[in-house]
Motif scaffolding. Structure first.
Motif, PDB file in Angstrom:
ATOM      1  N   LEU A  40       0.832  -1.207   0.000  1.00 47.28           N
ATOM      2  CA  LEU A  40       0.000   0.000   0.000  1.00 47.28           C
ATOM      3  C   LEU A  40       0.865   1.255   0.000  1.00 47.28           C
ATOM      4  O   LEU A  40       0.553   2.238  -0.693  1.00 47.28           O
ATOM      5  CB  LEU A  40      -0.917  -0.020   1.226  1.00 47.28           C
ATOM      6  CG  LEU A  40      -1.938   1.108   1.354  1.00 47.28           C
ATOM      7  CD1 LEU A  40      -2.900   1.106   0.166  1.00 47.28           C
ATOM      8  CD2 LEU A  40      -2.716   0.973   2.667  1.00 47.28           C
ATOM      9  N   VAL A  41       1.962   1.232   0.774  1.00 44.99           N
ATOM     10  CA  VAL A  41       2.907   2.348   0.746  1.00 44.99           C
ATOM     11  C   VAL A  41       3.476   2.515  -0.670  1.00 44.99           C
ATOM     12  O   VAL A  41       3.614   3.639  -1.173  1.00 44.99           O
ATOM     13  CB  VAL A  41       4.055   2.124   1.756  1.00 44.99           C
ATOM     14  CG1 VAL A  41       5.119   3.217   1.619  1.00 44.99           C
ATOM     15  CG2 VAL A  41       3.523   2.105   3.175  1.00 44.99           C
ATOM     16  N   THR A  42       3.793   1.408  -1.310  1.00 49.83           N
ATOM     17  CA  THR A  42       4.346   1.453  -2.669  1.00 49.83           C
ATOM     18  C   THR A  42       3.360   2.099  -3.630  1.00 49.83           C
ATOM     19  O   THR A  42       3.750   2.922  -4.474  1.00 49.83           O
ATOM     20  CB  THR A  42       4.698   0.038  -3.147  1.00 49.83           C
ATOM     21  OG1 THR A  42       5.615  -0.560  -2.231  1.00 49.83           O
ATOM     22  CG2 THR A  42       5.319   0.069  -4.538  1.00 49.83           C
ATOM     23  N   LEU A  43       2.080   1.726  -3.535  1.00 51.62           N
ATOM     24  CA  LEU A  43       1.069   2.326  -4.409  1.00 51.62           C
ATOM     25  C   LEU A  43       0.999   3.837  -4.183  1.00 51.62           C
ATOM     26  O   LEU A  43       0.901   4.616  -5.141  1.00 51.62           O
ATOM     27  CB  LEU A  43      -0.293   1.682  -4.141  1.00 51.62           C
ATOM     28  CG  LEU A  43      -1.471   2.219  -4.968  1.00 51.62           C
ATOM     29  CD1 LEU A  43      -1.204   2.064  -6.471  1.00 51.62           C
ATOM     30  CD2 LEU A  43      -2.767   1.516  -4.572  1.00 51.62           C
TER      31      LEU A  43
ATOM     32  N   VAL B  41      11.136  -2.170  -1.994  1.00 52.47           N
ATOM     33  CA  VAL B  41       9.800  -2.364  -2.555  1.00 52.47           C
ATOM     34  C   VAL B  41       9.069  -1.038  -2.672  1.00 52.47           C
ATOM     35  O   VAL B  41       8.532  -0.691  -3.729  1.00 52.47           O
ATOM     36  CB  VAL B  41       8.997  -3.369  -1.704  1.00 52.47           C
ATOM     37  CG1 VAL B  41       7.526  -3.374  -2.115  1.00 52.47           C
ATOM     38  CG2 VAL B  41       9.577  -4.772  -1.856  1.00 52.47           C
ATOM     39  N   PHE B  42       9.045  -0.257  -1.580  1.00 55.99           N
ATOM     40  CA  PHE B  42       8.308   1.004  -1.702  1.00 55.99           C
ATOM     41  C   PHE B  42       9.064   2.018  -2.555  1.00 55.99           C
ATOM     42  O   PHE B  42       8.459   2.863  -3.228  1.00 55.99           O
ATOM     43  CB  PHE B  42       7.930   1.571  -0.320  1.00 55.99           C
ATOM     44  CG  PHE B  42       8.904   2.500   0.334  1.00 55.99           C
ATOM     45  CD1 PHE B  42       9.059   3.803  -0.104  1.00 55.99           C
ATOM     46  CD2 PHE B  42       9.632   2.099   1.452  1.00 55.99           C
ATOM     47  CE1 PHE B  42       9.940   4.678   0.526  1.00 55.99           C
ATOM     48  CE2 PHE B  42      10.499   2.956   2.099  1.00 55.99           C
ATOM     49  CZ  PHE B  42      10.659   4.251   1.627  1.00 55.99           C
TER      50      PHE B  42
ATOM     51  N   LEU C 135      -8.024   5.302   0.876  1.00 55.66           N
ATOM     52  CA  LEU C 135      -7.700   3.887   1.038  1.00 55.66           C
ATOM     53  C   LEU C 135      -6.648   3.700   2.129  1.00 55.66           C
ATOM     54  O   LEU C 135      -6.744   2.792   2.969  1.00 55.66           O
ATOM     55  CB  LEU C 135      -7.199   3.319  -0.299  1.00 55.66           C
ATOM     56  CG  LEU C 135      -6.734   1.857  -0.283  1.00 55.66           C
ATOM     57  CD1 LEU C 135      -7.878   0.928   0.096  1.00 55.66           C
ATOM     58  CD2 LEU C 135      -6.160   1.471  -1.655  1.00 55.66           C
ATOM     59  N   TRP C 136      -5.638   4.558   2.137  1.00 55.38           N
ATOM     60  CA  TRP C 136      -4.587   4.499   3.155  1.00 55.38           C
ATOM     61  C   TRP C 136      -5.168   4.684   4.555  1.00 55.38           C
ATOM     62  O   TRP C 136      -4.857   3.922   5.478  1.00 55.38           O
ATOM     63  CB  TRP C 136      -3.551   5.584   2.869  1.00 55.38           C
ATOM     64  CG  TRP C 136      -2.579   5.814   3.992  1.00 55.38           C
ATOM     65  CD1 TRP C 136      -2.644   6.783   4.954  1.00 55.38           C
ATOM     66  CD2 TRP C 136      -1.418   5.034   4.285  1.00 55.38           C
ATOM     67  NE1 TRP C 136      -1.584   6.662   5.830  1.00 55.38           N
ATOM     68  CE2 TRP C 136      -0.808   5.592   5.438  1.00 55.38           C
ATOM     69  CE3 TRP C 136      -0.826   3.924   3.684  1.00 55.38           C
ATOM     70  CZ2 TRP C 136       0.348   5.088   5.998  1.00 55.38           C
ATOM     71  CZ3 TRP C 136       0.340   3.415   4.239  1.00 55.38           C
ATOM     72  CH2 TRP C 136       0.918   3.987   5.383  1.00 55.38           C
ATOM     73  N   PHE C 137      -5.994   5.701   4.731  1.00 55.85           N
ATOM     74  CA  PHE C 137      -6.536   5.987   6.058  1.00 55.85           C
ATOM     75  C   PHE C 137      -7.398   4.836   6.564  1.00 55.85           C
ATOM     76  O   PHE C 137      -7.432   4.547   7.759  1.00 55.85           O
ATOM     77  CB  PHE C 137      -7.354   7.283   6.021  1.00 55.85           C
ATOM     78  CG  PHE C 137      -7.703   7.813   7.377  1.00 55.85           C
ATOM     79  CD1 PHE C 137      -6.750   8.444   8.162  1.00 55.85           C
ATOM     80  CD2 PHE C 137      -8.993   7.666   7.884  1.00 55.85           C
ATOM     81  CE1 PHE C 137      -7.071   8.926   9.424  1.00 55.85           C
ATOM     82  CE2 PHE C 137      -9.317   8.154   9.141  1.00 55.85           C
ATOM     83  CZ  PHE C 137      -8.361   8.777   9.910  1.00 55.85           C
ATOM     84  N   TRP C 138      -8.068   4.156   5.655  1.00 59.30           N
ATOM     85  CA  TRP C 138      -8.913   3.019   6.034  1.00 59.30           C
ATOM     86  C   TRP C 138      -8.080   1.799   6.417  1.00 59.30           C
ATOM     87  O   TRP C 138      -8.423   1.082   7.365  1.00 59.30           O
ATOM     88  CB  TRP C 138      -9.841   2.677   4.864  1.00 59.30           C
ATOM     89  CG  TRP C 138     -10.599   1.401   5.061  1.00 59.30           C
ATOM     90  CD1 TRP C 138     -11.687   1.195   5.869  1.00 59.30           C
ATOM     91  CD2 TRP C 138     -10.304   0.141   4.445  1.00 59.30           C
ATOM     92  NE1 TRP C 138     -12.096  -0.114   5.789  1.00 59.30           N
ATOM     93  CE2 TRP C 138     -11.270  -0.787   4.920  1.00 59.30           C
ATOM     94  CE3 TRP C 138      -9.348  -0.290   3.533  1.00 59.30           C
ATOM     95  CZ2 TRP C 138     -11.281  -2.118   4.512  1.00 59.30           C
ATOM     96  CZ3 TRP C 138      -9.356  -1.616   3.118  1.00 59.30           C
ATOM     97  CH2 TRP C 138     -10.313  -2.512   3.603  1.00 59.30           C
ATOM     98  N   ALA C 139      -6.955   1.573   5.725  1.00 61.44           N
ATOM     99  CA  ALA C 139      -6.244   0.300   5.848  1.00 61.44           C
ATOM    100  C   ALA C 139      -5.086   0.305   6.841  1.00 61.44           C
ATOM    101  O   ALA C 139      -4.771  -0.735   7.417  1.00 61.44           O
ATOM    102  CB  ALA C 139      -5.728  -0.142   4.471  1.00 61.44           C
TER     103      ALA C 139
END
Length: 434
Positions: free
Chosen positions: A27-30, A151-152, A193-197
């Motif tokens: 998710l950080v990578t995205l 990765v990120f 999406l970040w705040f949710w996950a």
């Protein structure tokens, strides 16, 4: 007896069986991809905007400098905000900010207003790398940090790789304003999406006890006596051993980010479609450099090299590879020039991955965001100064001597890293099982 990491690796495959920490770094990578997609939109649209707004290369350099100036100042501020508010909320607020700032570029009517919007974008995008480093320090044991950082960090080159075809499509299908709206809109969706996950390991409801043990098992093998305050950081030899090499190395990546399309137009007279075809390739090569920055240190540590020495060797190999783009002036075709840019993209991300990982290695998790941000400020000061040099000299003397200078700076950075960074933490034992 198997280690917690080995036990984890033996579990069945599938999305749910992927350790939570690796899903979160995805998710950080995205987010990093979309961060760099947003900032790279301008470089692809630059030839058209130069024509539409009547900009010279010097004018364009000032637009770039507006981004770099605010980004430079805010790297340190953003790192402190992330340490204060936490990775989840802090990164969310900055992501919403950069999404809206990027979309606002569509309102520009000339290079001064374009520069103002770039300054807003730089101020908000500055949190990306410190947030990634902080997430790595929270979720990964020392032996996995180089790969997690790689990765990120791959997101930086993927974002640059996606930008040429996507932005060119938006411009050709609609107009240049649409390119900024589309790339900014994607970042806005990701922010929510970040705040949710995302949660820290202490608060995440989906973290299993086995993975919690895997994350914390090797923490006692980490570097001891880490700086815990901003004052301690500034007194730390380790901080300057990272910050000065980043100051010297960052100009290469910013030159690739902001000036490859202009170089291809100025030197090889390529059009927008040709730029879309060629300009993404160095960033694909950069992905492999990021991967090398994650794989090589682990390979070295398995052979008895200490954690810090493995990072220094990786950085030095990348610096030596920068000799490739130094030879761009000898290229006889745009294909050869792009090939040498590919070598440069690989080289820079390899050395940069090692330097960024060192922040997570050398500093306490409570100050990783601050340390990474302060080192990032140092890096971006170097990038700003080199951009100013390009703006003042590229039209008069060409790009060739500038590309050669980038390799020299990276080699000096490697020498400084070896000279200043002398900490020798215990080598994390790497299991041969799993």
């Amino acid at each position: 007896m198997n280690s917690p990491l080995a036990i984890e690796a033996a579990r069945p495959r599938g999305w749910r069986s992927i350790p939570l920490r690796w899903r979160l770094i995805g998710l950080v990578t995205l987010g990093t991809i979309l961060n760099y997609l947003a900032r790279s939109t301008l470089s692809v649209a630059a030839p058209q905007l130069k024509s539409e707004f009547g900009m010279t290369t010097a004018d364009y350099a000032w637009v770039v400098l507006a981004f770099q100036g605010s980004y430079t100042v805010m790297q340190t501020v953003a790192g402190g905000v992330l340490d204060l508010l936490g990775t989840r909320l802090g990164f969310f607020l900055f992501a919403v900010g950069w999404a809206l700032a990027n979309m606002a570029h569509a309102l520009a009517t000339g290079w001064p207003s374009l520069a103002a919007f770039r300054a807003l974008l730089g101020a908000t995008e500055a949190a990306a790398i410190p947030a990634g480093a902080k997430a790595v320090s929270e979720w990964f044991p020392p032996r996995e940090r180089s790969l997690a950082t790689s990765v990120f960090q791959m997101g930086t080159s993927v974002g640059n790789m996606i930008a040429p075809p996507l932005v060119a499509f938006c411009i050709l299908a609609w107009n240049w304003q649409a390119a900024f709206i589309v790339t900014g809109g994607l970042s806005l969706v990701w922010a929510f999406l970040w705040f949710w996950a995302y949660r820290s390991p202490a608060d995440h409801p989906s973290l299993s006890e086995a993975e919690r043990v895997a994350i914390t098992a090797a923490r006692d093998e980490d570097v001891t006596a880490k700086p815990t305050t901003r004052r301690d950081l500034l007194k730390s030899r380790a901080f300057w051993g990272i910050a000065i090499p980043r100051f010297l190395a960052e100009p290469a990546w910013q030159t690739f980010n902001f000036f490859i399309p202009l170089y291809l137009v100025a030197v090889w007279q390529l059009d927008l479609k040709s730029i879309a075809l060629w300009a993404w390739m160095p960033f694909l090569a950069a992905d492999f450099g990021s991967l090398a920055a994650g794989v090589l240190p682990n390979w070295l540590m398995r052979r008895g090299i200490s954690l810090v020495a493995s990072r220094k060797i990786t950085m030095s190999v990348g610096a030596l590879c920068m000799i490739g783009p130094a030879c761009i002036g000898l290229a006889g075709s745009p294909a050869i020039a792009i090939l040498l840019f590919c070598v440069g993209g690989f080289a820079h991300q390899m050395l940069s991955g090692a330097l960024i990982t060192l922040c997570a290695d050398m500093f306490d998790s409570r100050t990783v965001g601050t340390a990474s941000g302060m080192a990032g400020t140092s890096a971006w000061v170097g990038g700003m100064l080199f951009t100013l040099l390009i703006g003042q000299s590229a039209d008069a003397f060409g790009y060739d001597p500038l590309f050669a200078a980038l390799a020299v700076l990276d080699l000096i950075a490697a020498a400084v890293l070896w000279s200043l960074l002398r900490s020798r933490p215990r080598t994390p034992p790497i299991s041969q099982e799993g």
